[in-house]
Design an enzyme around this catalytic site. Structure first.
Site, PDB file in Angstrom:
ATOM      1  N   ALA A  61     -30.768  57.496  57.187  1.00 44.06           N
ATOM      2  CA  ALA A  61     -30.550  57.965  58.555  1.00 44.06           C
ATOM      3  C   ALA A  61     -31.842  58.510  59.146  1.00 44.06           C
ATOM      4  O   ALA A  61     -32.741  58.949  58.430  1.00 44.06           O
ATOM      5  CB  ALA A  61     -29.472  59.042  58.569  1.00 44.06           C
ATOM      6  N   GLY A 100     -28.340  56.353  53.862  1.00 48.68           N
ATOM      7  CA  GLY A 100     -27.656  55.336  54.660  1.00 48.68           C
ATOM      8  C   GLY A 100     -28.161  53.934  54.370  1.00 48.68           C
ATOM      9  O   GLY A 100     -27.426  52.957  54.552  1.00 48.68           O
ATOM     10  N   GLU A 103     -26.146  52.875  51.470  1.00 46.73           N
ATOM     11  CA  GLU A 103     -24.772  52.660  51.942  1.00 46.73           C
ATOM     12  C   GLU A 103     -24.658  51.347  52.711  1.00 46.73           C
ATOM     13  O   GLU A 103     -23.659  50.630  52.606  1.00 46.73           O
ATOM     14  CB  GLU A 103     -24.336  53.842  52.809  1.00 46.73           C
ATOM     15  N   GLU A 123     -28.660  62.716  50.161  1.00 47.38           N
ATOM     16  CA  GLU A 123     -28.144  63.589  51.228  1.00 47.38           C
ATOM     17  C   GLU A 123     -27.886  65.019  50.766  1.00 47.38           C
ATOM     18  O   GLU A 123     -28.003  65.969  51.545  1.00 47.38           O
ATOM     19  CB  GLU A 123     -26.848  62.996  51.802  1.00 47.38           C
TER      20      GLU A 123
END
Length: 701
Positions: A61, A100, A103, A123
């Site tokens: 992110a 992310g 992911e 994270e």
């Protein structure tokens, strides 16, 4: 953004483009979504490959968007759309796939990784959890125990480890994108149901309840709860649980502190030297060969750190026995580090000598000899005569006057401090101490060298103790005073450890050795034996506690001697010693609670931090917080002492300091300093505005 092209006739190639790490910003998310729709709608395209530009898949992110209103398409529906695609989607992972980014890769049907790539879900280091399906897909793919470990620690894994775990399907030494394109052609038309990770059941694991309970005791509760949802709930309900947990975390104090510290490490050290020249806009000089003078514990660690950074190192030790021991110790340290990295140590990067002349051709010299001004004065005069006229001469002193050492040389503008923290090869912090005449180029060179060694370098002005040790002195003094007034070492340590420190002040002192501080206090004229009456507790016009000195006089040096503030064998001596000390000095013991321990120890440290800011020793609060988290064990989840003051409230910090100053007027530094008072008077502005209140010239230079 994301670029879409068609390669090999029938493969749609989607390339993430957002340097430096291809973060999933709003523009990138929008670009990926549009490119995926285009590929799925293109009748010529039979399969899709997603990659990142410049040899890096995706760093996750875009943290710059945290705390702001959400713009652009959300990540979760986009990943769902990729997973639901009827054409195979292959992730080509190069460089790293983190947060992310991983992911996103888990939403693809296949994952091909370059052998040097690293993967992880970090994270948790920002006080968050993987909230784009990471807590739901990863346990289904590799099982709960392995997924729980990765998610709750934030650890990265190598491509080989990822293959063994089952995160990736193939590892290659060749170009991962080329291999992924060929792979995509080979799986065209194959069924995809079993390749959609969200449709899988979590692999069975024995005694899951015990596993979750053990993890809850150790680490991040929200992460554990999210993985438990993956193991016990259908995918859709697990995603709802993940989303709810993330919403709870996002505004928490811990997440705010961790995110603040993430940015603080990138902001540290931005500073101008006296006269206005900025080191951070100066061009650093290349350093190819470095010399280390003195091969005790610190010198050995610095030698290893330089060698691991790829420099040629000249290691100098004039004592023959010490030189022999250092050779063996350094070789062992390099070997152990290589084993941890899965590599082999490179021979020939270190040469040893017992002659100072061996440092003559070095670009930069770091002395790590005994912490004694006369010893260092002599050495700097010798180095100035022996070394190249353009060589940087650096001292590893933890507190001595850099300007004075510079005055012993022919080129004082090339002298500065490089204060490493033990063990030097492992600790992330480096204080780069500039003196009144240190040139911006010299500072820039030392800062860049620290970065090359993997350190977080902080530019610090020259004063006694610099930034970190100057604050530490106040912290230690208050801990001693608390003992005088009725506290116990274990009570003080318990309060600090429950706050988040790995070790309390007295446990830490026992580990490092009480005699280390004793030598420093004797050199400063503070530790004096034989004093009685009121003079025993006053030095240089201020309150002083001789407790540490008295323990050393009783040969209690900490763990090395089997006893210090703690007993390492049955020994009731210390508590009896404290009782006799208080009675002898007329000190009436009282009950001291945990709140007073924390406020006395931490608020005085914070107050000294504000004084350091006012004295312009560092550029801003981020510098102090980086120093204390990385060098002194301040709990990362509390952001650092200055951020903690911001969270507690500056008005409360000032009020409590004033309260303790009234109770102890003989301790002047308990009085709130000028900068703290000005900030409170101006309404206690947020931490990013404190720099505006720091006025005046570089008073210490």
């Amino acid at each position: 953004m994301a670029q879409y092209t068609r390669v090999s006739g029938s493969v749609g190639l989607i390339t993430l483009q957002n340097p430096p790490v291809n973060a999933l910003s709003a523009a990138v998310r929008l670009g990926i979504g549009e490119a995926v729709q285009r590929a799925l709608g293109d009748q010529e395209v039979q399969s899709v490959v997603i990659c990142g530009q410049n040899g890096l898949f995706c760093g996750g992110a875009d943290i710059r968007e945290f705390g702001k209103e959400m713009t652009g398409p959300p990540l979760v529906p986009m990943i769902h759309a990729i997973e639901a695609a009827t054409k195979p989607v292959v992730a080509a992972i190069e460089g790293s796939a983190l947060g992310g980014g991983l992911e996103l890769a888990l939403g693809c049907h296949y994952r091909i990784s370059h052998c040097k790539a690293r993967l992880g879900l970090p994270e948790v280091t920002l006080g968050l959890l993987p909230a784009a399906g990471g807590t739901q897909r990863l346990p289904r793919l590799i099982g709960v125990p392995a997924a729980l470990n990765l998610i709750t620690t934030g650890h990265h894994v190598t491509a080989a480890e990822a293959l063994q775990l089952g995160i990736v399907d193939q590892v290659t030494e060749h170009n991962a994108v080329d291999v992924a394109v060929k792979f995509a052609l080979s799986v065209t038309g194959k069924p995809l149901h079993d390749r959609r990770v969200s449709s899988l059941e979590c692999p069975a694991a024995p005694d899951l309840d015990s596993l979750f309970e053990e993890a809850m005791l150790k680490v991040r509760v929200a992460c554990v709860q999210a993985v438990r949802a993956a193991a016990t709930l259908p995918y859709a309900r697990g995603m709802e649980r993940e989303k709810a947990l993330m919403a709870t975390l996002f505004g928490s104090g811990q997440a705010r502190a961790l995110q603040y510290f993430f940015f603080a490490q990138r902001a540290v050290g931005r500073w101008s030297t006296p006269g206005g020249a900025r080191w951070d806009t100066s061009q650093p000089r290349p350093v190819r060969t470095a010399a280390v003078i003195g091969l005790g514990t610190m010198g050995r660690g610095i030698t290893v750190a330089l060698a691991q950074a790829g420099l040629s190192v000249v290691a100098v030790e004039t004592q023959a026995k010490q030189l022999t021991e250092a050779r063996k110790a350094v070789a062992g340290m390099l070997k152990r580090a290589a084993v941890r990295r899965g590599t082999t140590p490179e021979p020939g990067s270190i040469t040893y000598s017992d002659q100072l002349q061996a440092a003559a051709r070095a670009d930069l010299v770091i002395e790590a000899v005994f912490e004694d001004m006369e010893v260092k004065e002599t050495l700097f005069r010798q180095l100035s005569a022996v070394c190249r006229p353009d060589a940087l001469l650096c001292t590893n002193t933890s507190s001595l006057d850099v300007d004075h050492l510079a005055s012993q040389t022919r080129h004082p503008h090339l002298v500065l401090g490089m204060h490493f923290f033990a063990p030097a090869q492992a600790m992330k912090l480096l204080e780069v101490v500039y003196g009144a005449r240190s040139s911006p180029t010299a500072v820039a060179t030392a800062m860049q060298l620290g970065k090359t060694m993997g350190k977080v370098s902080v530019a610090v002005g020259n004063c006694r103790g610099f930034a970190g040790n100057r604050m530490l002195k106040r912290y230690l003094e208050q801990a001693f005073f608390l003992l005088e007034e009725g506290a116990t070492p274990e009570g003080v340590d318990r309060a600090l450890e429950e706050f988040g420190f790995a070790m309390g002040v007295f446990r830490m002192s026992d580990l490092s050795g009480l005699d280390v501080g004793w030598r420093v206090r004797k050199a400063e004229g503070l530790a004096q034996s034989g004093l009685t009456g009121p003079s025993a507790r006053v030095r240089q016009g201020r309150r002083y506690s001789p407790l540490g000195d008295l323990l050393c006089e009783h040969q209690r040096f900490g763990q090395k001697s089997g006893r210090g503030w703690y007993q390492y064998e049955p020994d009731p001596w210390l508590h009896r010693f404290l009782e006799e000390y208080r009675a002898r000095h007329g000190l009436l013991p009282r009950r001291i609670d945990q709140q007073e321990v924390l406020e006395r120890c931490l608020f005085v440290l914070i107050n000294e931090g504000f004084q350091i800011l006012e004295d312009r020793i560092v550029a801003g609060p981020e510098d102090i917080d980086a120093i204390y988290v990385l060098g002194y064990g301040w709990p990362r989840h509390r952001g650092g002492p200055m951020f903690y003051a911001h969270m507690v409230g500056l008005e409360r910090v000032a009020q409590r300091l004033e309260h303790y100053h009234q109770a102890h007027p003989e301790v002047p530094y308990l009085q709130p300093c000028g900068l703290l008072r000005r900030l409170v008077a101006s309404g206690s502005p947020p931490i990013h505005r404190w720099r505006r209140a720091i006025a005046g010239p570089h008073s210490q230079l």
